[in-house]
Motif scaffolding. Structure first.
Motif, PDB file in Angstrom:
ATOM      1  N   ILE A 149       2.244   6.213  -7.056  1.00 23.60           N
ATOM      2  CA  ILE A 149       1.232   6.913  -7.852  1.00 23.60           C
ATOM      3  C   ILE A 149       1.415   8.422  -7.702  1.00 23.60           C
ATOM      4  O   ILE A 149       1.429   9.167  -8.691  1.00 23.60           O
ATOM      5  N   VAL A 150       1.590   8.876  -6.448  1.00 23.35           N
ATOM      6  CA  VAL A 150       1.766  10.314  -6.222  1.00 23.35           C
ATOM      7  C   VAL A 150       2.977  10.820  -6.985  1.00 23.35           C
ATOM      8  O   VAL A 150       2.937  11.862  -7.639  1.00 23.35           O
TER       9      VAL A 150
ATOM     10  N   GLY B 277       0.823  -1.210   0.000  1.00 26.99           N
ATOM     11  CA  GLY B 277       0.000   0.000   0.000  1.00 26.99           C
ATOM     12  C   GLY B 277       0.853   1.254   0.000  1.00 26.99           C
ATOM     13  O   GLY B 277       0.663   2.158  -0.819  1.00 26.99           O
ATOM     14  N   VAL B 278       1.819   1.301   0.905  1.00 27.77           N
ATOM     15  CA  VAL B 278       2.679   2.488   0.983  1.00 27.77           C
ATOM     16  C   VAL B 278       3.423   2.680  -0.331  1.00 27.77           C
ATOM     17  O   VAL B 278       3.466   3.782  -0.893  1.00 27.77           O
TER      18      VAL B 278
ATOM     19  N   GLY C 287       1.899   9.413   1.012  1.00 32.41           N
ATOM     20  CA  GLY C 287       1.417   8.039   0.818  1.00 32.41           C
ATOM     21  C   GLY C 287       0.935   7.413   2.113  1.00 32.41           C
ATOM     22  O   GLY C 287      -0.153   6.823   2.159  1.00 32.41           O
ATOM     23  N   THR C 288       1.722   7.527   3.194  1.00 32.24           N
ATOM     24  CA  THR C 288       1.307   6.883   4.445  1.00 32.24           C
ATOM     25  C   THR C 288       0.039   7.520   4.987  1.00 32.24           C
ATOM     26  O   THR C 288      -0.819   6.827   5.525  1.00 32.24           O
ATOM     27  N   VAL C 289      -0.092   8.846   4.836  1.00 30.50           N
ATOM     28  CA  VAL C 289      -1.290   9.492   5.372  1.00 30.50           C
ATOM     29  C   VAL C 289      -2.518   9.044   4.592  1.00 30.50           C
ATOM     30  O   VAL C 289      -3.573   8.770   5.181  1.00 30.50           O
ATOM     31  N   ILE C 290      -2.394   8.900   3.271  1.00 30.46           N
ATOM     32  CA  ILE C 290      -3.540   8.418   2.497  1.00 30.46           C
ATOM     33  C   ILE C 290      -3.897   6.996   2.923  1.00 30.46           C
ATOM     34  O   ILE C 290      -5.065   6.655   3.126  1.00 30.46           O
ATOM     35  N   LEU C 291      -2.867   6.159   3.103  1.00 30.26           N
ATOM     36  CA  LEU C 291      -3.132   4.785   3.531  1.00 30.26           C
ATOM     37  C   LEU C 291      -3.835   4.785   4.887  1.00 30.26           C
ATOM     38  O   LEU C 291      -4.769   4.006   5.114  1.00 30.26           O
TER      39      LEU C 291
END
Lengths: 684, 314
Positions: free
Chosen positions: A558-559, A551-552, B76-80
């Protein structure tokens, strides 16, 4: 006759190989380069053999016994390879294999300075000693192996013996190791005596102890002796003072082994004695282990945080991790004593998992610190900085270790800490009101430890590898060689694998807690598939290491891609200096300033002495010419516990020393008086 | 008619990414009103982000890959983290991969790397920010976990959807332990999201900066990502608070109508929580760094009281 190859054969082959290496090293001392390569290859092979033996034993859940007709007449050595021994054999072997690969490059740094023959000989004996400790199945062989391990590590700490600090550290280590060994010896004595009713010598085997029923007072005596004996070796607070002295001064490959796996043999001893030999115990034993574990964890990490010597910082962090492991063992003991096998298995699994994890990341971090030391000849972080630009590999691998040890998902440190929290959260099923109330506090302190560990390793990595070089002049710093990199890459990869595939490893080691406490969590742990770790039940808690990892990576990627569709330029510019110009590297935050707020808040747990002296100027006192800052941080327990004992023994020695005057007349009088006293006693 | 859970998940993430700047705009607007100032538009944060995204990045000479990699990782971690908090729907497909302890861990990753990025440049400010941020974190994290443990003990789970589900079904509403945990949670939210009295999000005064000091050297899209992640973090903490303590309105069936209602209720709850936040921020002054021990100590105390009342009263 069929030739079958059993795990026990592999284990004994490994030990034999190491003894042969110790012998051969003596013969090869002329060709140092060859010796280094040869010893690295042989030690790696022997360690991998031990891993195979251990992994097979744990995987199949078998137990093998052997009797060696060595030792005293009629008292042969007993060896036993059961899943618990197999697990520790695998852990020790795995790190030893990585470190042996690393050693090939690390030891080359000594060529031209000093011969490494002694190092290689004792390195081999040290490994053999650790393997023998976990295989031993009687008190005699256990203690002999224990001493082989302790003595070999003493000589390894003494390797660079021209420095007085090394001699002092080795001496303290030797003293505390032997105080611990005496306690262990007494504990085995108690158990051996009780198990045969003080009639025969046969009680020295662990089998005899397993079959005995110990009355509670004797069991308590044996447990306390064994626990404190082993805890001294494991570096539990307050018996830890030798650890931050001895581990940093040893050569780094040895430090990695001492911190990564030697401490674990002591934890093995605690588990073996409590769960296997004594078996039945009241709940307060577990509560005591738990409480001492928490104290170790919190104090260990606080001292680590205030440290500015990279290797001492890592050594103190080992005190913390031993504390965390003891917390798990203590929890498991409490649950066992209230007859909750499933929860006990959960806590013990968390503990064993942390033993494996700590071996991997602490080994990795010490190897990284060794590469830094190798390149810069510097252990003091205040003189380092910016190494990420010259040692990119070491920096990245060290970072993996930092992330793992700070218990950040998806790396391995998080899994064991998460399991530990789950075990804590199940404490309401305990029937004891007092334990119920204090358990959550333990969990909160464990959380404090994790947060402080993150701060410690932000500091360790940030000050060492980031920013600018702070030292006096920049020497020719070079990246670590291929073998050092390889050793670290293996350890870093294990950190990641253990973090994202926890179900597989828990499934592998489930026989160990099952054999000791009778519970098995592997059935429920993988009930919703290998991706999700669900220690008790899916609705209770679940974690997917691989899910978080992917996920990370996915979201971050993607970002990154989205933002790089339109090409943007990156300019490099000077740092914002607030308009003052002339920023120097000395203006950076360093290790001491980073930990300053923590010293203010938590300083009461150490003896911190801070002194600032200003040299005033003639014109006005508000503009001092010079400022001197002194900071001394000492272990609280050194002044509280050790110094009084040391002072008292020196005082006593001086008083007793007065008897010795060097005159033959007085000595004759002493003999005469002694004879008189003895005659009088005989007369009565 | 039903919606695929994956679609709901995607909707939630989109709501998080798109809604966070709006929420911050609303907070800033309220703050201006309570302080008798005229406010910028509620859409101002979008314009700020767009401006930052369109600018080039200027990196300090000494910046390593850590500095460049951190903004993406933080985002990324905050979105997850936002994807596992039940905001719209109780049975999110990603929820089983992370429980509430993992959620805290995800925020720790973001903080760990931000602190490293602060030290990467080699200025005094960066290091100072990192050191202070880690101090606040080390005081806030035990209190946070203690509050969470109280909630998990009361609901016998650390899984967020399960906790929300149990409270939702009315089994454990208005328990004394939960009220203490809630007070503690408010205090911790202030600390974790860098609001007054712990940190001042709008300060650029050197000596009072915590979070801002670490990210002082960021520019362009890197800064945009970090700012955006900060906004989302506040949004998530509010949504998490509502999921843990007031889960009413979160859909338990995958009916589109229910999801829309859940979205509307979430927005209402967030709007209300912003009022509380602004009242606290307007009523209090920023604390000295070393008084934060007392502030976060009281948060810890509240959480402990919650835990004790769980064992004694329930």
């Amino acid at each position: 006759m069929t030739l079958t190859f059993t795990p026990a054969d592999a284990a004994s082959g490994s030990i034999l190989l190491l003894f042969l290496l110790a012998l051969a090293a003596g013969l090869m001392s002329r060709a140092q380069r060859l010796l280094i390569i040869f010893s690295s290859v042989v030690a790696t092979a022997a360690s991998l053999l031990a891993v195979v033996a251990g992994a097979m034993t744990v995987g199949s859940g078998t137990t093998e016994r052997m009797v060696l007709l060595l030792g005293l007449p009629d008292l042969p050595f007993h060896l036993r390879l059961d899943p618990l021994a197999g697990f520790f054999l695998a852990v020790i072997g795995l790190l030893a294999a990585f470190v042996s690969v690393y050693s090939a490059g690390y030891l080359k740094g000594f060529i031209g300075h000093r011969p490494v023959t002694r190092l290689v000989v004792f390195y081999a004996l040290f490994l053999a000693g650790m393997f023998m400790v976990v295989l031993a199945d009687d008190a005699l062989f256990f203690l002999i192996s224990w001493e082989v391990m302790a003595a070999a590590s003493y000589f390894l700490v003494m390797f660079e013996d021209e420095r007085p600090e090394n001699r002092k550290a080795a001496y303290i280590y030797l003293v505390i190791a032997h105080v611990g060994a005496i306690a262990i010896l007494l504990s085995f004595g108690v158990m051996a005596g009780i198990s045969t009713g003080f009639e025969t010598f046969n009680g020295y085997t662990f089998d005899a102890m397993r079959q005995a029923n110990f009355p509670l007072p004797w069991a308590t005596a044996a447990f306390l002796l064994a626990f404190f004996g082993f805890a001294a070796k494991a570096g539990m607070v307050p018996l830890h003072v030798w650890l931050p002295e001895a581990h940093p001064v040893a050569p780094s490959n040895v430090s990695a082994l001492m911190s990564g796996v030697m401490l674990k043999t002591a934890l093995y001893g605690i588990i073996r004695v409590t769960f296997d030999l004594l078996r039945v115990f009241p709940w307060w034993w577990g509560a005591m282990v738990l409480a001492l574990g928490i104290v170790s964890a919190v104090m260990g990490i606080l001292y680590a945080l205030m440290e500015k010597d990279l290797k001492r910082l890592l050594a103190y962090s080992s005190v913390e991790n031993v504390g965390i492991i003891l917390v798990g063992i203590g929890l498991s003991m409490v649950f066992t004593s209230f007859n909750l096998p499933l929860l006990s298995a959960l806590a013990l699994t968390a503990s064993l998992y942390h033993i494996l994890n700590h071996a991997m990341f602490k080994g990795l971090l010490f190897m990284g610190a060794g590469s830094v030391l190798h390149a810069t000849h510097e252990r003091n972080m205040e003189n380092m900085g910016g190494l990420i630009h010259v040692m990119p590999w070491t920096a990245a691998l060290f970072l993996v270790g930092c992330v793992s040890i700070s218990a950040l998902p998806p790396f391995n440190g998080f899994v064991s800490e998460w399991l530990m929290f789950q075990a804590f959260l199940l404490s309401p099923s305990l029937p004891n009101q007092l334990m119920k109330l204090f358990m959550p506090l333990g969990a909160a302190l464990l959380a404090l430890t994790a947060a402080l560990a993150a701060a410690t390793f932000v500091k360790a990595f940030g000050v060492t590898f980031l920013g600018h070089w702070r030292g006096p002049q920049r020497q020719t710093i070079h990246e670590a060689g291929w073998s050092m990199k390889a050793g670290m890459i293996f350890a870093a990869a294990s950190c990641l694998l253990l973090g994202i595939f926890p179900t597989a490893f828990i499934d592998w080691l489930h026989v160990v807690p099952e054999g000791l406490v009778g519970g098995n969590i592997s059935m429920s742990a993988g009930v919703t598939g290998w991706m999700w770790l669900t220690p008790v039940a899916p609705e209770r808690a679940s974690y997917s290491g691989i899910g978080v990892f992917l996920g990370v990576i996915l979201v971050t990627a993607i970002v990154y891609v989205v933002l790089h569709v339109r090409p943007g330029r990156i300019q490099r510019g000077p740092i914002w200096d607030c308009g003052f110009e002339k920023l120097t590297p000395r203006m950076q935050y360093n290790a001491t300033s980073f930990s300053m707020p923590f010293r203010r808040v938590f300083g009461f747990m150490a003896s911190v002495r801070e002194r600032v002296t200003l040299a005033p100027q003639q014109a006005h006192p508000a503009f001092p010419l010079r400022l001197q800052y002194h900071l001394r941080i000492r272990d609280l327990f050194w002044n509280l516990m050790y110094k009084p004992v040391a002072d008292a023994s020196f005082w006593l020695a001086r008083k007793v020393g007065r008897l010795q005057q060097g005159r033959i007349q007085s000595y004759l009088i002493y003999s005469f008086v002694t004879i008189l006293v003895l005659l009088l006693l005989a007369g009565i | 008619m039903s919606m695929s859970p994956l679609v709901i998940e995607a909707l939630q993430v989109a709501l998080l990414i798109g809604g966070a700047p709006l929420f911050i705009g609303w907070v800033r607007m309220l703050k201006c009103w309570t302080q008798n100032r005229s406010s910028a538009s509620i859409f101002q944060p979008y314009r700020d982000l767009a401006k930052l995204l369109s600018k080039d990045v200027v990196l300090a000479g000494n910046a390593s890959w850590i500095f460049r990699f951190t903004p993406y990782l933080v985002f990324g971690t905050v979105i997850l983290a936002g994807a596992v908090v039940p905001m719209l729907y109780l049975k999110l497909p990603l929820a089983p991969s992370a429980d509430v302890i993992v959620l805290v861990g995800l925020f720790s990753i973001a903080r760990f790397f931000t602190a490293l990025a602060g030290m990467d440049i080699g200025t005094a400010f960066g290091g100072m920010g990192s050191s202070r941020e880690m101090l606040v974190a080390s005081l806030a994290e035990p209190a946070m976990l203690m509050a969470i443990f109280t909630v998990s003990l009361a609901n016998r789970s650390t899984s967020l959807s399960h906790i929300a589900g149990v409270i939702y079904s009315g089994q454990s509403l208005f328990k004394p332990s939960l009220s203490f945990a809630f007070i503690a949670y408010i205090l911790i939210t202030l600390a974790e999201t860098g609001r007054i009295p712990v940190d001042n999000p709008s300060t650029h005064l050197e000596l009072t900066m915590l979070h801002e000091a670490m990210i002082l050297e960021y520019s362009g899209r890197h800064l945009a990502l970090i700012e955006w992640a900060g906004m989302m973090k506040l949004f998530i903490f509010m949504a998490l608070g509502s999921a843990l303590f007031f889960p009413m309105g979160i859909a338990s069936v995958d009916d589109p109508l229910m999801i829309v209602i859940a979205g509307a209720v979430l927005l209402l709850k967030l709007a209300a929580s912003a009022v509380v936040l602004v009242l606290i921020e307007t009523g209090l002054a920023k604390m000295r760094l070393f008084r934060l021990t007392e502030f976060l100590g009281s948060a810890f105390l509240m959480a402990t009281l919650g835990m004790l009342s769980f064992f004694i009263l329930e």
